[in-house]
Scaffold this active site. Sequence first.
Site, PDB file in Angstrom:
ATOM      1  N   SER A  77      -7.468  -9.278   6.327  1.00 40.15           N
ATOM      2  CA  SER A  77      -6.904  -7.892   6.157  1.00 40.15           C
ATOM      3  C   SER A  77      -8.453  -7.191   6.584  1.00 40.15           C
ATOM      4  O   SER A  77      -9.500  -7.588   5.948  1.00 40.15           O
ATOM      5  CB  SER A  77      -6.586  -7.699   4.770  1.00 40.15           C
ATOM      6  N   GLY A 120      -3.384 -10.692  -9.874  1.00 43.75           N
ATOM      7  CA  GLY A 120      -4.797 -10.937 -10.540  1.00 43.75           C
ATOM      8  C   GLY A 120      -5.748 -11.473  -9.575  1.00 43.75           C
ATOM      9  O   GLY A 120      -6.799 -12.289  -9.838  1.00 43.75           O
ATOM     10  N   ARG A 150      -0.466 -11.588   7.827  1.00 43.22           N
ATOM     11  CA  ARG A 150      -0.446 -12.439   6.881  1.00 43.22           C
ATOM     12  C   ARG A 150       0.833 -13.338   6.685  1.00 43.22           C
ATOM     13  O   ARG A 150       1.783 -13.018   7.421  1.00 43.22           O
ATOM     14  CB  ARG A 150      -0.525 -11.321   5.471  1.00 43.22           C
ATOM     15  N   HIS A 203       3.866  12.191  -1.683  1.00 41.02           N
ATOM     16  CA  HIS A 203       3.348  13.476  -2.521  1.00 41.02           C
ATOM     17  C   HIS A 203       2.581  14.531  -1.819  1.00 41.02           C
ATOM     18  O   HIS A 203       2.577  15.580  -2.392  1.00 41.02           O
ATOM     19  CB  HIS A 203       2.486  12.829  -3.581  1.00 41.02           C
ATOM     20  N   ASN A 209      -4.130  -6.051   9.587  1.00 40.00           N
ATOM     21  CA  ASN A 209      -3.703  -7.005   8.552  1.00 40.00           C
ATOM     22  C   ASN A 209      -2.511  -7.837   9.228  1.00 40.00           C
ATOM     23  O   ASN A 209      -1.899  -7.463   9.822  1.00 40.00           O
ATOM     24  CB  ASN A 209      -3.096  -6.564   7.264  1.00 40.00           C
ATOM     25  N   HIS A 227      -7.270   0.096  10.367  1.00 40.97           N
ATOM     26  CA  HIS A 227      -6.813  -0.930   9.246  1.00 40.97           C
ATOM     27  C   HIS A 227      -6.253  -1.919  10.062  1.00 40.97           C
ATOM     28  O   HIS A 227      -5.291  -1.628  11.119  1.00 40.97           O
ATOM     29  CB  HIS A 227      -5.966  -0.264   8.297  1.00 40.97           C
ATOM     30  N   HIS A 251     -14.703   1.906   8.024  1.00 39.75           N
ATOM     31  CA  HIS A 251     -14.949   3.426   7.935  1.00 39.75           C
ATOM     32  C   HIS A 251     -16.421   3.624   8.760  1.00 39.75           C
ATOM     33  O   HIS A 251     -17.579   3.421   8.270  1.00 39.75           O
ATOM     34  CB  HIS A 251     -15.265   3.582   6.466  1.00 39.75           C
TER      35      HIS A 251
END
Length: 312
Positions: free
Chosen positions: A95, A261, A113, A178, A111, A109, A99
């Site tokens: 990933s 985690g 996986r 939002h 990624n 960006h 900036h």
Amino acid sequence: MTETAEVRRYLLGLQQRIVDALEQADGLPFLTDGWEREPGGRLEGDGLVRLIEGGSVFERGGVNFSHVRGRVLPPSATQHRPELAGAPFEAMGVSLVLHPHNPFVPTVHMNVRMFAALPEGKEAVVWFGGGMDLTPYYGFERDAQHFHKTCEAAVAPHGADLHPRFKAWCDEYFFLKHRNEPRGVGGIFFDDFSEGGFEAGFALIRSVGDAFTGAYLPIVERRHGYAYGERERDFQAYRRGRYVEFNLVFDRGTLFGLQSGGRTESILMSMPPQVSWRYDWKPEDGTPEARLYTDFLRPRDWAHEQPTHLWL
């Protein structure tokens, strides 16, 4: 899984190739930070962080590899596969987020996986995901067209229907509900991909990963020498706030890392170094800042538009 070693070799090689290309573009070497989780805990595995801060081109960026195993799939990973809730898992990927200093160079960006759920007494369930997307602060048609054409070419060998699907998926996914606005100009995005089995999915993420430098570095080369001032840096910091909002509220990769985690420093390396928020601010009509909203932060069929004149 016997395929795990093959995917791991590819991902570590991809990480190194991308870092080599970025170091050549910037001139500053990337920091290298390996980490390992001991067996027996909630999460075990290892990873390799490659980070740049304060470069000549990149203000902050990371290209991270991780390979982890856990006892229970977190909710973000079983959102579309509830039947696998509670299963042990293995996940690995590369990933990156970059900036740049210059507000005329977009944030990017990428990624790729692989996930494997390992339900007890059953065959492993494997799926792939990935993509790349572009987040400009000042829009240039030529850059968006190039980025999308490269994305289309990357997935074309795997099916003519994939690019329209993955572009629409990207537009829908990288959307701040939002704010009712896209994060950027999109690209391609796919998740939970298992069509055609392991070989087809692995081939797809290789095509996407291998296409990244060709999609992004020509844009960097065109724009990083553009002159800018305090106004442009202020607007860049303001728009970077949208990036932070998306990553902390909606991004499944960030949520997966935090819920499982994972290593916090690696997960949050995607955050920009300087950000600002303003209350109910809107750009003045007719300005380059306003043009980002009116012309770029809306779905467009970038890959099939008439190519823009070379000077733009």
